[in-house]
Structures are given as structure tokens and as C-alpha cells.
Design a protein around this motif. Structure first.
Motif: not given
Length: 195
Positions: A3, A5, A94-95, A136, A142-143, A162
Motif C-alpha cells: 500500500t 504505508i 495508500g495506493h 500517486s 512510501t505512498s 511520515t
């Protein structure tokens, strides 16, 4: 699948070169929770856990991975982002990230804001069609959302959480980072190329 994250960070404790491969022993708070053959991203690079000893685990990067990522520049005590694969039983914060790094980007500027940080990056312009304003990107796994998009560059803004919970806090001008472009954008770009 991941993701973007970041779950925690790890520290490179040993590096072993063998032919064109490099094996890394990584110490992290979650290493003892891994299982052999598990996929884990290290700075956004999907690597297979090969061995676990207490709070460290072993992974190997082959030449293809070393050529396309920043893993070849890792040294003893380098801090890396760690994320275990996603579970398909909850929200994706996240993505969708594959852990398949497309290329590297170079940090060309860092700006400390009052309560946040901005980082500017440059990359090979051949990848320009894969980014969009407010799109994105996975940067060292990291997203993040990108802005100020140019033909060969972009900026990201980092919130305090973050910054303090990833290796972004150690990033400085001139450093190379792994980038994975948005998977949907890559499929759309490929579709248009084949038309």
C-alpha cells in the motif's frame, strides 16, 4: 502487493557480495514476525525473506534489482523503509504498490517548512508520461502525492508523521531514491502506445 504505508524502518547490519548478487541482513522491530518466503518491501523494493535470526532477517538482491534501484548504494547502518504485504481484509490507506521499482530519482532540493518538508526530484524524462499533477507515486516505498509536475521532475510534501516514521528524515540533496509509478498510469500508457 503493498500500500505504500510504511510499517517501520530497518537498519542494514551486514552486506555480503556473491557474484553479481548482494545479500543484506536487516534488523527491524518486525523481523521476528516474518516467515520464510514472505514478500517484504525494503525502500519500495519487493524482496523475499530467506532467513530469520531473532530481530534480523536476510534478503538477496540480484543484479537486475541492483541496476535499477538504490540498493547498490546501501552501506552498513543505512536506514530503510519496511512494509509487509497488504492483507485483503481491510482498507487500503495508500495506493496499490507492487514493489517493482521502475527507476531512481535524484533529490535536487529540500525545503523545511514550518511543520512540514518539501522534496524536489528529477528523473529520466522518458518516464514523464507516467506522472500527473496530484497523482500517486511510491518513493522508497512510501505512498505520496506529487505536485509541481514537470517533464522530468516533481515535488512531494511530507507531513511530520511520515517524516519521523520513515527514512525521509535522512534524505538529503543529491541522494537517489527508488520510485515506482502508479500501476494504473503504466497500464494506460502501455495501452496508448499499442494503439
Amino acid at each position: 502487493m503493498f500500500t505504500g504505508i510504511i510499517e517501520t524502518t530497518g537498519t542494514i547490519k551486514q552486506i555480503i557480495a556473491s557474484g553479481t548478487n548482494k545479500t543484506f541482513w536487516v534488523e527491524s522491530p518486525v523481523s521476528n514476525q516474518f516467515s520464510i518466503d514472505q514478500s517484504v518491501t525494503h525502500n519500495g523494493v519487493c524482496l523475499t525473506v530467506e532467513e530469520i535470526q531473532n530481530n534480523t532477517h536476510r534478503v538477496t538482491a540480484i543484479d537486475e534489482t541492483l541496476q535499477k534501484t538504490n540498493l547498490s548504494s546501501w552501506k552498513m547502518n543505512t536506514t530503510v523503509n519496511i512494509e509487509r504485504c497488504m492483507q485483503m481484509n481491510g482498507r487500503i490507506d495508500g495506493h496499490i504498490v507492487q514493489g517493482h521499482v521502475d527507476t531512481i530519482a535524484t533529490c535536487i532540493n529540500t525545503i523545511a517548512k514550518d511543520g512540514s518538508w518539501e522534496y524536489e526530484f528529477e528523473f529520466d524524462p522518458q518516464f514523464g508520461p507516467l506522472i500527473i499533477e496530484k497523482g500517486s507515486i511510491a518513493l522508497n516505498g512510501t505512498s505520496l502525492t506529487i505536485f509541481n509536475v514537470t517533464k522530468n521532475g516533481f515535488t512531494v510534501a511530507i507531513i511530520p508523521y511520515t517524516y519521523h516514521h520513515t527514512c525521509m528524515q535522512y534524505l538529503k540533496k543529491g541522494d537517489a531514491v527508488n520510485i515506482e509509478f502508479d500501476m494504473i498510469g503504466k497500464y494506460v500508457n502501455r495501452f496508448l502506445q499499442l494503439k
